[in-house]
Scaffold this motif. Sequence first.
Motif, PDB file in Angstrom:
ATOM      1  N   UNK A  78       0.841  -1.258   0.098  1.00  0.00           N
ATOM      2  CA  UNK A  78      -0.044   0.086   0.047  1.00  0.00           C
ATOM      3  C   UNK A  78       0.947   1.164  -0.015  1.00  0.00           C
ATOM      4  N   UNK A  79       0.453   2.309  -0.201  1.00  0.00           N
ATOM      5  CA  UNK A  79       1.045   3.654  -0.407  1.00  0.00           C
ATOM      6  C   UNK A  79       1.604   4.099   1.101  1.00  0.00           C
ATOM      7  N   UNK A  80       0.454   3.523   2.139  1.00  0.00           N
ATOM      8  CA  UNK A  80       1.121   3.927   3.447  1.00  0.00           C
ATOM      9  C   UNK A  80       2.297   3.298   3.668  1.00  0.00           C
ATOM     10  N   UNK A  81       2.296   1.792   3.393  1.00  0.00           N
ATOM     11  CA  UNK A  81       3.360   0.958   3.600  1.00  0.00           C
ATOM     12  C   UNK A  81       4.920   1.375   3.063  1.00  0.00           C
ATOM     13  N   UNK A  82       4.663   1.711   1.777  1.00  0.00           N
ATOM     14  CA  UNK A  82       5.770   2.505   0.907  1.00  0.00           C
ATOM     15  C   UNK A  82       6.587   3.746   1.601  1.00  0.00           C
ATOM     16  N   UNK A  83       5.454   4.451   2.043  1.00  0.00           N
ATOM     17  CA  UNK A  83       5.941   5.700   2.554  1.00  0.00           C
ATOM     18  C   UNK A  83       6.417   5.675   4.074  1.00  0.00           C
ATOM     19  N   UNK A  84       5.788   4.611   4.969  1.00  0.00           N
ATOM     20  CA  UNK A  84       6.227   4.869   6.388  1.00  0.00           C
ATOM     21  C   UNK A  84       7.471   3.728   6.402  1.00  0.00           C
ATOM     22  N   UNK A  85       7.469   2.624   5.648  1.00  0.00           N
ATOM     23  CA  UNK A  85       8.506   1.672   6.023  1.00  0.00           C
ATOM     24  C   UNK A  85       9.540   1.408   4.698  1.00  0.00           C
ATOM     25  N   UNK A  86       9.490   2.083   3.671  1.00  0.00           N
ATOM     26  CA  UNK A  86      10.411   2.261   2.670  1.00  0.00           C
ATOM     27  C   UNK A  86      10.413   0.899   1.733  1.00  0.00           C
ATOM     28  N   UNK A  87       9.448  -0.010   2.025  1.00  0.00           N
ATOM     29  CA  UNK A  87       9.094  -1.113   0.875  1.00  0.00           C
ATOM     30  C   UNK A  87       8.894  -0.649  -0.357  1.00  0.00           C
ATOM     31  N   UNK A  88       8.932  -1.617  -1.205  1.00  0.00           N
ATOM     32  CA  UNK A  88       8.711  -1.538  -2.777  1.00  0.00           C
ATOM     33  C   UNK A  88       8.107  -2.725  -3.292  1.00  0.00           C
ATOM     34  N   UNK A  89       7.223  -2.528  -4.229  1.00  0.00           N
ATOM     35  CA  UNK A  89       6.448  -3.474  -5.241  1.00  0.00           C
ATOM     36  C   UNK A  89       7.727  -4.320  -5.895  1.00  0.00           C
ATOM     37  N   UNK A  90       7.545  -5.395  -6.133  1.00  0.00           N
ATOM     38  CA  UNK A  90       8.300  -6.284  -6.919  1.00  0.00           C
ATOM     39  C   UNK A  90       7.505  -7.417  -7.468  1.00  0.00           C
ATOM     40  N   UNK A  91       8.086  -8.364  -8.386  1.00  0.00           N
ATOM     41  CA  UNK A  91       7.691  -9.452  -9.046  1.00  0.00           C
ATOM     42  C   UNK A  91       8.608 -10.703  -8.949  1.00  0.00           C
ATOM     43  N   UNK A  92       8.304 -11.792  -8.779  1.00  0.00           N
ATOM     44  CA  UNK A  92       9.234 -13.084  -9.204  1.00  0.00           C
ATOM     45  C   UNK A  92       8.411 -14.067 -10.072  1.00  0.00           C
ATOM     46  N   UNK A  93       9.388 -14.706 -10.582  1.00  0.00           N
ATOM     47  CA  UNK A  93       8.753 -15.587 -11.551  1.00  0.00           C
ATOM     48  C   UNK A  93       9.992 -17.297 -11.485  1.00  0.00           C
ATOM     49  N   UNK A  94       9.059 -18.111 -11.924  1.00  0.00           N
ATOM     50  CA  UNK A  94      10.113 -19.333 -12.032  1.00  0.00           C
ATOM     51  C   UNK A  94       9.448 -20.235 -13.002  1.00  0.00           C
ATOM     52  N   UNK A  95      10.202 -20.388 -13.909  1.00  0.00           N
ATOM     53  CA  UNK A  95       9.913 -21.452 -15.165  1.00  0.00           C
ATOM     54  C   UNK A  95      10.417 -22.701 -14.969  1.00  0.00           C
ATOM     55  N   UNK A  96       9.635 -23.867 -14.971  1.00  0.00           N
ATOM     56  CA  UNK A  96      10.083 -25.383 -14.633  1.00  0.00           C
ATOM     57  C   UNK A  96       9.771 -26.258 -15.451  1.00  0.00           C
ATOM     58  N   UNK A  97      10.578 -27.020 -15.898  1.00  0.00           N
ATOM     59  CA  UNK A  97      10.448 -28.414 -16.688  1.00  0.00           C
ATOM     60  C   UNK A  97      10.850 -29.448 -15.794  1.00  0.00           C
ATOM     61  N   UNK A  98      10.240 -30.564 -15.793  1.00  0.00           N
ATOM     62  CA  UNK A  98      10.786 -31.479 -15.074  1.00  0.00           C
ATOM     63  C   UNK A  98       9.782 -32.989 -14.811  1.00  0.00           C
ATOM     64  N   UNK A  99      10.060 -33.737 -13.884  1.00  0.00           N
ATOM     65  CA  UNK A  99       9.195 -34.640 -13.726  1.00  0.00           C
ATOM     66  C   UNK A  99       8.660 -34.682 -12.429  1.00  0.00           C
ATOM     67  N   UNK A 100       7.386 -35.280 -11.975  1.00  0.00           N
ATOM     68  CA  UNK A 100       6.957 -35.318 -10.643  1.00  0.00           C
ATOM     69  C   UNK A 100       6.178 -36.677 -10.565  1.00  0.00           C
ATOM     70  N   UNK A 101       6.728 -37.126  -9.329  1.00  0.00           N
ATOM     71  CA  UNK A 101       6.056 -38.712  -9.063  1.00  0.00           C
ATOM     72  C   UNK A 101       6.245 -39.191  -7.653  1.00  0.00           C
ATOM     73  N   UNK A 102       5.084 -39.682  -7.202  1.00  0.00           N
ATOM     74  CA  UNK A 102       5.226 -40.377  -6.270  1.00  0.00           C
ATOM     75  C   UNK A 102       5.558 -41.961  -6.227  1.00  0.00           C
ATOM     76  N   UNK A 103       7.136 -41.917  -6.364  1.00  0.00           N
ATOM     77  CA  UNK A 103       7.549 -43.415  -6.826  1.00  0.00           C
ATOM     78  C   UNK A 103       7.268 -44.752  -5.835  1.00  0.00           C
ATOM     79  N   UNK A 104       6.245 -45.503  -6.095  1.00  0.00           N
ATOM     80  CA  UNK A 104       6.222 -46.623  -5.357  1.00  0.00           C
ATOM     81  C   UNK A 104       7.139 -47.456  -5.770  1.00  0.00           C
ATOM     82  N   UNK A 105       8.201 -47.846  -4.688  1.00  0.00           N
ATOM     83  CA  UNK A 105       9.303 -48.731  -5.224  1.00  0.00           C
ATOM     84  C   UNK A 105       9.196 -50.178  -4.129  1.00  0.00           C
ATOM     85  N   UNK A 106       8.090 -50.194  -3.470  1.00  0.00           N
ATOM     86  CA  UNK A 106       7.717 -51.441  -2.695  1.00  0.00           C
ATOM     87  C   UNK A 106       6.483 -51.398  -2.494  1.00  0.00           C
TER      88      UNK A 106
END
Length: 401
Positions: A373-401
């Motif tokens: 919020x504008x209040x938080x930015x002015x009072x505490x000096x924080x700034x908006x930001x964004x993050x991203x994560x692009x992922x390629x892979x495998x996902x599995x509950x590998x039942x080995x027994x």
Amino acid sequence: MKKIIIYLSIMLLPIIAIGQVDQMDKQTMEGIRASIDSAKSIIPTNKQSLLRDVDVIFNTRMGLDSYFTDGNHDITKYTVNQFRFEIKGKIHEKVSFRFRNRYTREPIPGNLDNMSRAVDLAFVKVNLSERTQFSIGKLCADWGGYEFDFNPIDIMAYNDIIEYADNFLVGAGISHTLENKKQSFSFQILNSRTKTYEEQYGDTAPPDIEPSKMPLAFVSNWRGSFFDGKFETTYSYSFFNEAKGAHMNYFALGNKFKPSDKFVLYYDFHYSAEELDRKGIVSSIISSQYQYAAQDALYVENWLRAEYAATPKVTLLLSVFTSCHSWKDNPDSNADTKLSTSYGLIPTIEYLPFKDINMRFFVGYVARKYDYTSYAENAFGVKDYTTGQLSFGIVAPLLVL
């Protein structure tokens, strides 16, 4: 005549020799079989039947990840995002166990529960009756909401409350399923955290708050199924005794809609009122002006996930979520209590190549935005930001027994 006998003997000698070898081979094989039959198995015979009721699972998510901040590429690397070794099963007609260890977290023992934080689950369950179970050990807090109900390998990123909470706690619980098997209830008494009050808050502990001698949490849950399973719920209320005069009230309302076999929609609502800021998000925002943990912090969240089976092998997923962070104890009476909102968007495609094993190839992107919020930015000096994560892979509950 003698010559004929000699010639016949010479001709029959190989045949006689072969017959003797065959006989020796038979005797040798019989001896081997007798040795095998008489040898003792490494696992005693009377215990081998237990293996039929034991599962060993490698819960896995790994692949190539690219990370971004404010649209700028930070790094691309291969990452094992999740690797949780799990073993569970029955050791008696009425007794079962479950153990799960997370190899992607440092094995640091909590000084309150004396259990490594890398251990998610380590408990014994006793069937008191056909529909009533009692569990004791390190448990999964039975919070409502489907975001937390998923296997962690199926979640690319959590919303803020679950991300910053102690989700696995030592304690005991009891659950009961009604006769129609469409309603169940559970109640748990757990440690309120894994660390002591002093370790949890350190120098940020407010001077006017004292540690509690009973840092316990009380978790209640109701699960319901309606309309032949097309609508299901998992609702919970939790009370945490964080310190003397400082408690946390947490509501989680999970809803699951399944109108067809191809489409499933989940919606969770979370509300966490914390008289002493356990999540630490509000405290981190105001830390430039206030050295102590925030009091009367409030977190309100919405989480939505849609799953659509486009083909038997291809599933389309979309998660959308928001989290609002407020400071109700702000001494500035003219300021808005709301400090920030975080947003998340996770589109994902999964491909299941094999019919007989739940191993999926996936590509997904985690987009996060943190808006102050504008209040938080002015009072505490924080700034908006964004993050991203692009992922390629495998996902599995590998039942080995």
